[in-house]
Write a protein that holds these residues in place. Structure first.
Motif, PDB file in Angstrom:
ATOM      1  N   ASP A   1     -18.642   0.761 -12.920  1.00 37.79           N
ATOM      2  CA  ASP A   1     -19.518  -0.385 -12.743  1.00 37.79           C
ATOM      3  C   ASP A   1     -18.706  -1.647 -12.981  1.00 37.79           C
ATOM      4  O   ASP A   1     -18.135  -1.827 -14.049  1.00 37.79           O
ATOM      5  CB  ASP A   1     -20.657  -0.323 -13.777  1.00 37.79           C
ATOM      6  CG  ASP A   1     -21.953   0.007 -13.067  1.00 37.79           C
ATOM      7  OD1 ASP A   1     -22.978   0.121 -13.747  1.00 37.79           O
ATOM      8  OD2 ASP A   1     -21.928   0.150 -11.828  1.00 37.79           O
ATOM      9  N   GLY A   2     -18.657  -2.499 -11.979  1.00 35.09           N
ATOM     10  CA  GLY A   2     -17.936  -3.752 -12.184  1.00 35.09           C
ATOM     11  C   GLY A   2     -16.453  -3.663 -11.915  1.00 35.09           C
ATOM     12  O   GLY A   2     -15.735  -4.616 -12.192  1.00 35.09           O
ATOM     13  N   ILE A   3     -15.965  -2.531 -11.394  1.00 40.42           N
ATOM     14  CA  ILE A   3     -14.553  -2.414 -11.025  1.00 40.42           C
ATOM     15  C   ILE A   3     -14.469  -1.646  -9.702  1.00 40.42           C
ATOM     16  O   ILE A   3     -14.943  -0.520  -9.616  1.00 40.42           O
ATOM     17  CB  ILE A   3     -13.734  -1.640 -12.083  1.00 40.42           C
ATOM     18  CG1 ILE A   3     -13.823  -2.319 -13.451  1.00 40.42           C
ATOM     19  CG2 ILE A   3     -12.286  -1.508 -11.636  1.00 40.42           C
ATOM     20  CD1 ILE A   3     -13.122  -1.551 -14.549  1.00 40.42           C
ATOM     21  N   GLU A   4     -13.891  -2.262  -8.686  1.00 37.47           N
ATOM     22  CA  GLU A   4     -13.709  -1.594  -7.399  1.00 37.47           C
ATOM     23  C   GLU A   4     -12.305  -1.845  -6.898  1.00 37.47           C
ATOM     24  O   GLU A   4     -11.735  -2.901  -7.164  1.00 37.47           O
ATOM     25  CB  GLU A   4     -14.678  -2.165  -6.352  1.00 37.47           C
ATOM     26  CG  GLU A   4     -16.129  -1.851  -6.590  1.00 37.47           C
ATOM     27  CD  GLU A   4     -16.983  -2.347  -5.435  1.00 37.47           C
ATOM     28  OE1 GLU A   4     -17.261  -1.541  -4.531  1.00 37.47           O
ATOM     29  OE2 GLU A   4     -17.336  -3.533  -5.438  1.00 37.47           O
ATOM     30  N   ALA A   5     -11.765  -0.894  -6.156  1.00 37.59           N
ATOM     31  CA  ALA A   5     -10.432  -1.109  -5.585  1.00 37.59           C
ATOM     32  C   ALA A   5     -10.232  -0.192  -4.402  1.00 37.59           C
ATOM     33  O   ALA A   5     -10.937   0.804  -4.245  1.00 37.59           O
ATOM     34  CB  ALA A   5      -9.350  -0.864  -6.639  1.00 37.59           C
ATOM     35  N   GLY A   6      -9.271  -0.550  -3.575  1.00 38.21           N
ATOM     36  CA  GLY A   6      -8.918   0.277  -2.435  1.00 38.21           C
ATOM     37  C   GLY A   6      -7.428   0.196  -2.202  1.00 38.21           C
ATOM     38  O   GLY A   6      -6.785  -0.780  -2.593  1.00 38.21           O
ATOM     39  N   ALA A   7      -6.865   1.236  -1.574  1.00 41.74           N
ATOM     40  CA  ALA A   7      -5.430   1.264  -1.281  1.00 41.74           C
ATOM     41  C   ALA A   7      -5.218   1.791   0.121  1.00 41.74           C
ATOM     42  O   ALA A   7      -5.967   2.648   0.602  1.00 41.74           O
ATOM     43  CB  ALA A   7      -4.701   2.150  -2.293  1.00 41.74           C
ATOM     44  N   SER A   8      -4.193   1.279   0.783  1.00 41.32           N
ATOM     45  CA  SER A   8      -3.902   1.711   2.140  1.00 41.32           C
ATOM     46  C   SER A   8      -2.412   1.553   2.391  1.00 41.32           C
ATOM     47  O   SER A   8      -1.782   0.629   1.871  1.00 41.32           O
ATOM     48  CB  SER A   8      -4.694   0.840   3.117  1.00 41.32           C
ATOM     49  OG  SER A   8      -4.434   1.198   4.449  1.00 41.32           O
TER      50      SER A   8
END
Lengths: 286, 241
Positions: free
Chosen positions: A239-246
């Protein structure tokens, strides 16, 4: 020393943040071994450099700092680091940079990295805290030659989130341009103009996030870092932390979003340690 | 100053109405760029729960238009058109390189690059656009990013820039609404009402792009970027992006 007071507003006026600092690292033969050493250092105005001793085998570190204590409209700082062929070094900042409300104009920060063939550069500045009413134009220009390697991060926190400050008026433009052998391979353009809280409230922008970071790895084996990064993200996202990698075109690109600066560090710190294979610079924990 | 080979003056002077019919053809869903296979990360935000209705779709697309790829692509299109129309080949190459380099994820690079490549090929096979062919050659093996490809073809054909950028954004929005109709799913009428509701935003973003420079580029569609990255690992996928 008395604090200067603005004749216009009667408010304390910051020391002007104006200056330039530059470091260069080079590979030297020392007692039969090749080690990275500082090869150049320049500082002028409020842009300063510290050189702490580093004993974790990751090469020397330079710590940039702004002795004016913050940036406001009309200020201009330039920081540059040159990593000569085969050198390995880390550049960080002493503390979070603070971009204060301006009475007029915008603050400008220009960061420049040159990373030569075989060199490994870690550009790991701490957060930039942007206050309500602030204006900032920032650039990170990176020139990589040959098989140069880079791990770079830039983090922004809007307001002092621990104190519940909201940023509802800001003029912020933060650009990256990364070139390899003269060719533009990566660019980023963050633009927040106006009520950043409103802009970041939507599901396509921030969903209420007030802190965000971009991490970039440039390396021939950048793709091999994708799974470790994704595993970390899967573990730490909450909750309150999101991330993505590519990964694509010899790059690993990561975006992190968090409700506040503390939560942003929860995800950024382990990611940096994994991607650099080193502990965080000591300045990050002071 | 370097001039482009086959500049606009060598193209047949278009008749009145050429802008409308060419833009409708080039930006039609049936023009062979495969637009219907890209969702700009929408397929992930549907799965994840941010977009579940016409209302949430409208909100999401509104932000993409104003703070994301809509505005940035429009600025790149306008800059590319003017560089091509004025014969500034080096500036045009810079715009095209920036357009592609700004894509922050594998699937956004695909969406921009594959559509741009397909557009350039389809135009070369049919209407012809010498500056676009020249640009594609200079950038190879990298593709021409889609908004820049459209811009250069439009400039070569001396179409109206104002209408080109508005049509580009209209097609962009309509394509994503179509993706949502399939993915959420939504009814056709709901989809059309969304397009209607977004029309003023499309016009406003187009107007802003016409007076912007490349320095004004940028946005804050951070969550959409993350969606694009997360989409790579989405279990069931209809879309390539």
């Amino acid at each position: 020393m008395s604090t200067a007071v603005s004749l216009q507003t009667g408010m304390p006026r910051l020391e002007r943040a104006e200056g330039a600092a530059r470091v260069a690292f080079a590979l030297r033969r020392i007692g039969g071994r090749e080690e990275t050493r500082l090869a150049d250092l320049f500082q002028d105005g409020s842009a300063n450099v510290r050189l702490p001793k580093v004993h974790d085998g990751s090469g020397p570190a330079a710590v940039f700092l702004n002795s004016a204590g913050g940036v406001t409209g009309g200020d201009h700082l330039t920081f540059e680091a040159h990593f000569k062929a085969g050198s390995t070094a880390t550049v960080t900042t002493q503390a979070a940079e603070r971009i204060y409300r301006r009475s007029e104009g915008v603050g400008r920060i220009d960061n420049r990295l040159i990373v030569e063939a075989g060199a490994k550069a870690h550009w790991l500045p701490q957060e930039t805290i942007v206050f309500d009413g602030a204006g900032l134009r920032r650039r990170l220009d990176v020139d990589l030659l040959g098989d140069a390697r880079l791990v770079a991060v830039e983090s922004i926190v809007l307001g002092r989130t621990a104190m519940g400050e909201e940023v509802t008026a800001v003029d912020l433009a933060d650009h990256w341009r990364v070139r390899r052998d003269g060719r533009l391979v990566y660019a980023d353009a963050l633009r927040l103009s106006g009520d950043s809280r409103a802009i970041l409230s939507g599901g396509a922008t921030g969903r209420g996030a007030r802190a965000f970071a971009s991490i970039l790895v440039v390396a021939s084996d950048a793709a091999s870092q994708l799974d470790p990064a994704r595993e970390l993200i899967a573990t730490l996202a909450a909750d309150g932390i999101e991330a993505g990698a590519s990964t694509f075109d010899g790059l690993l690109s990561i975006r992190c979003l968090a409700l506040d600066g503390r939560r942003l560090r929860v995800i950024v710190e382990p990611l940096i340690e994994t991607l650099t294979g080193r502990p965080l610079p000591r300045a990050w924990s002071i | 100053m370097i001039t482009l080979t086959g500049t606009a003056t060598s193209m047949t002077e278009p008749t009145a109405g050429a802008t409308l019919s060419r833009l409708m053809t080039w930006l039609s869903p049936s023009f062979p760029v495969g637009a219907f296979t890209y969702s700009h990360g929408l397929e992930w935000v549907v799965e994840e729960g941010t977009v579940t209705s016409a209302a949430t779709l409208t909100a999401w697309l509104s932000d993409i238009l104003r703070h994301g790829a809509g505005r940035s692509d429009a600025i790149l299109l306008v800059s590319g058109f003017r560089a091509a129309a004025e014969g500034r080949a080096n500036d045009l190459q810079e715009v095209a390189e920036l357009a592609y380099a700004l894509q922050p994820s594998k699937e956004r690079r695909l969406e921009s690059g594959a559509q741009g490549r397909a557009f350039a090929t389809a135009i070369a096979d049919t209407w012809g656009a010498p500056s676009l062919a020249d640009l594609a050659g200079r950038l190879a093996p990298d593709p021409v990013a889609y908004p820049v490809a459209v811009a250069v073809a439009a400039a070569d054909h001396r179409l109206s820039l104002v209408e080109t950028v508005e049509a580009y954004l209209t097609a962009f929005a309509a394509n994503l609404v179509s993706a949502a109709v399939r993915a959420v799913p939504l009814g056709q009428t709901e989809g059309q009402r969304t397009i209607r509701d977004l029309a003023p935003i499309v016009s406003a973003v187009a107007a802003e792009a016409l007076i912007a420079s490349l320095d004004d580029i940028g946005g804050a569609s951070l969550r959409a970027d993350i969606a694009s990255m997360a989409h790579e690992t989405q279990y069931t996928r209809l879309f390539r992006s």
